[in-house]
Design an enzyme around this catalytic site. Structure first.
Site, PDB file in Angstrom:
ATOM      1  N   HIS A 158       3.682  -2.303   3.156  1.00  0.00           N
ATOM      2  CA  HIS A 158       3.745  -0.954   2.583  1.00  0.00           C
ATOM      3  C   HIS A 158       5.070  -0.772   1.851  1.00  0.00           C
ATOM      4  O   HIS A 158       6.132  -0.956   2.463  1.00  0.00           O
ATOM      5  CB  HIS A 158       3.607   0.099   3.694  1.00  0.00           C
ATOM      6  CG  HIS A 158       2.262   0.056   4.357  1.00  0.00           C
ATOM      7  ND1 HIS A 158       1.940  -0.876   5.319  1.00  0.00           N
ATOM      8  CD2 HIS A 158       1.145   0.800   4.156  1.00  0.00           C
ATOM      9  CE1 HIS A 158       0.684  -0.698   5.693  1.00  0.00           C
ATOM     10  NE2 HIS A 158       0.173   0.326   5.005  1.00  0.00           N
ATOM     11  N   ASP A 216       0.815  -1.227   0.000  1.00  0.00           N
ATOM     12  CA  ASP A 216       0.000   0.000   0.000  1.00  0.00           C
ATOM     13  C   ASP A 216       0.846   1.273   0.000  1.00  0.00           C
ATOM     14  O   ASP A 216       2.022   1.261   0.371  1.00  0.00           O
ATOM     15  CB  ASP A 216      -0.892   0.025   1.251  1.00  0.00           C
ATOM     16  CG  ASP A 216      -2.045  -0.964   1.136  1.00  0.00           C
ATOM     17  OD1 ASP A 216      -2.026  -1.789   0.208  1.00  0.00           O
ATOM     18  OD2 ASP A 216      -2.945  -0.893   1.993  1.00  0.00           O
TER      19      ASP A 216
HETATM   20 NI    NI Z   1      -2.668   3.137   3.239  1.00  0.00          NI
END
Ligand code: NI
Length: 454
Positions: free
Chosen positions: A416, A271
């Site tokens: 991430h 992400d």
């Molecule tokens: Ni996010």
């Protein structure tokens, strides 16, 4: 001996010798002077040059017309002098090559000279009506026998298409032999049949034909998959039966994530990127292991780094919508949610040409309402069931520990691509997951169907 007789004999032999010399001279004169039709020889040469494809005159020009060949035959027939024996032979070889080529042309649509030069026979278009029986009939009509470069090339063409048509006829038979109905006792045989078929189709090589057979198999497998699911409802299949079935790639794709799926599966998702330093590293690692990851990007970052977004798509990974600037959607109005999603779709389409079909709510916040709003934009919500908490720890060992603790049979992993610990941890996690027997799939093939957090 009588001196007179001796003289007579001598004279006779001498006269015979002279006669012989005259006769020989006459013959030579006849052959080389009177029969020397230079003009026709020149025309034969010129026609021959047009007939051949290469300057060494070993392989005939694929574009040659029947008129040219007829011309060549006509000229060559007019050459009587033994002086042109070589030339006549060359011409007759060209005619033989033409006949062989005409035969091959009944097999394939046309043979461009580039194909002749490169021997890329799979680039030729096999006539759509051709089958193995017809090929064998044509092959029997072959008359070219010279063991030269041309002969070897043509042998390759015949062999190539014989193998291919044999394979196709085998595939056809095997497809027809697949069962019409599935029973528990048939499962093991069926999985072997399917795997064999898949291998045969694989060996056809990338082509239109391969695509067609693959589609036919796909259709058949989807019918079988439905039957297997019905069978499983009546009488649950054993784990080993499921494992046998899932050795077939097509079955695995069609029943991926269902309760029949015995495999350990993981979907890797990243992400908040793309990030100029981290995303390329993550892509490099995924590519190295030939794994497809999913990147939930924000529109703002895509606008900043469009070339990175494009790289994600170009290298075969999935790209998903993660809103434009990462707001908490549970606090946004319907209009704001839609705007966030639409802006991001536009940014991604502009940068990559691909239209995302998955989205992820920032912080996993927004619930059912946001899932429905996104559905109207043809976006499927994807959440996660294993949070690596990399955003909190920024530490590769802590990430690995977290995964080890919470790993599931069907793992949808959240990471991430915004900090160095992510690629560092991936270097450890991926080989470890592979050793444990995990297969890497996209988030929608996992069978983890929760779309929001309660
Ligand atoms: Ni996010």
């Amino acid at each position: 001996m009588d001196k007179n007789l001796q003289q007579k004999l001598w004279k006779t032999s001498f006269a015979l010798l002279i006669l012989l010399i005259i006769a020989l001279g006459g013959m030579l004169m006849w052959q080389y002077v009177l029969l020397d039709n230079k003009v026709v020889a020149q025309q034969t040469w010129e026609t021959l040059n047009r007939t051949y494809f290469d300057s060494e005159q070993t392989i005939i020009n694929g574009d040659i017309s029947v008129e040219t060949i007829n011309e060549l035959v006509e000229y060559a027939n007019q050459l009587k002098s033994i002086k042109y024996r070589g030339l006549k032979q060359k011409a007759s070889q060209a005619v033989d090559q033409y006949k062989e080529l005409a035969l091959v042309n009944q097999l394939v649509d046309e043979i461009p000279n580039e194909v002749m030069a490169s021997a890329q026979w799979e680039a030729l278009n096999l006539k759509s009506t051709m089958n193995i029986e017809q090929l064998m009939q044509l092959k029997q009509q072959r008359s070219y026998g010279a063991q030269d470069a041309f002969f070897n090339q043509m042998n390759q063409v015949w062999d190539y298409y014989e193998t291919r048509l044999n394979r196709q006829s085998m595939i056809e038979t095997q497809l027809a032999n697949l069962p019409m109905d599935v029973t528990a006792s048939l499962i093991d045989t069926l999985s072997v049949q399917l795997m064999e078929l898949e291998t045969e189709i694989e060996q056809l090589g990338h082509s239109e034909v391969q695509k067609q057979w693959r589609e036919q198999l796909q259709e058949k497998v989807s019918q079988l998959a439905e039957m297997v699911q019905r069978l499983n409802e009546e009488e649950p299949l054993s784990r080993s039966q499921c494992q046998a079935l899932f050795q077939s790639k097509q079955f695995a794709t069609q029943l991926s994530g269902t309760e029949l799926d015995p495999r350990l599966l993981v979907a890797l998702t990243f992400d908040d990127g793309p990030h100029p330093d981290i995303t390329p590293q993550v892509l490099d690692i995924l590519n190295e292991y030939q794994i497809k990851g999913t990147f939930f990007v924000t529109g703002a970052n895509v606008d900043k780094y469009p070339e990175l977004a494009k790289r994600i798509v170009d290298e075969g990974h999935y790209i998903g919508n993660h809103t434009y600037n990462h707001p908490d959607l549970s606090k946004s109005s319907d209009e704001e949610v839609i705007q966030q999603l639409e802006w991001t779709q536009e940014s991604i389409i502009d940068a990559t040409g691909a239209t995302p079909f998955m989205f992820r709510m920032p912080f996993g916040a927004g619930g059912k309402r946001v899932v429905h709003l996104a559905q109207a934009l043809e976006l499927t919500s994807v959440i996660w069931n294993v949070d690596t908490e990399d955003w909190r720890s920024h530490d590769k060992d802590a990430i690995c520990e977290q995964v080890k603790t919470y790993l599931q049979e069907k793992t949808l992993m959240l990471m991430h691509d915004t900090h160095q610990a992510a690629p560092d941890a991936l270097r450890i996690l991926i080989p470890d997951l592979i050793t444990q027997g995990y297969e890497f799939v996209d988030p929608l093939s996992l069978g983890y169907d929760n779309r929001f957090f309660e």
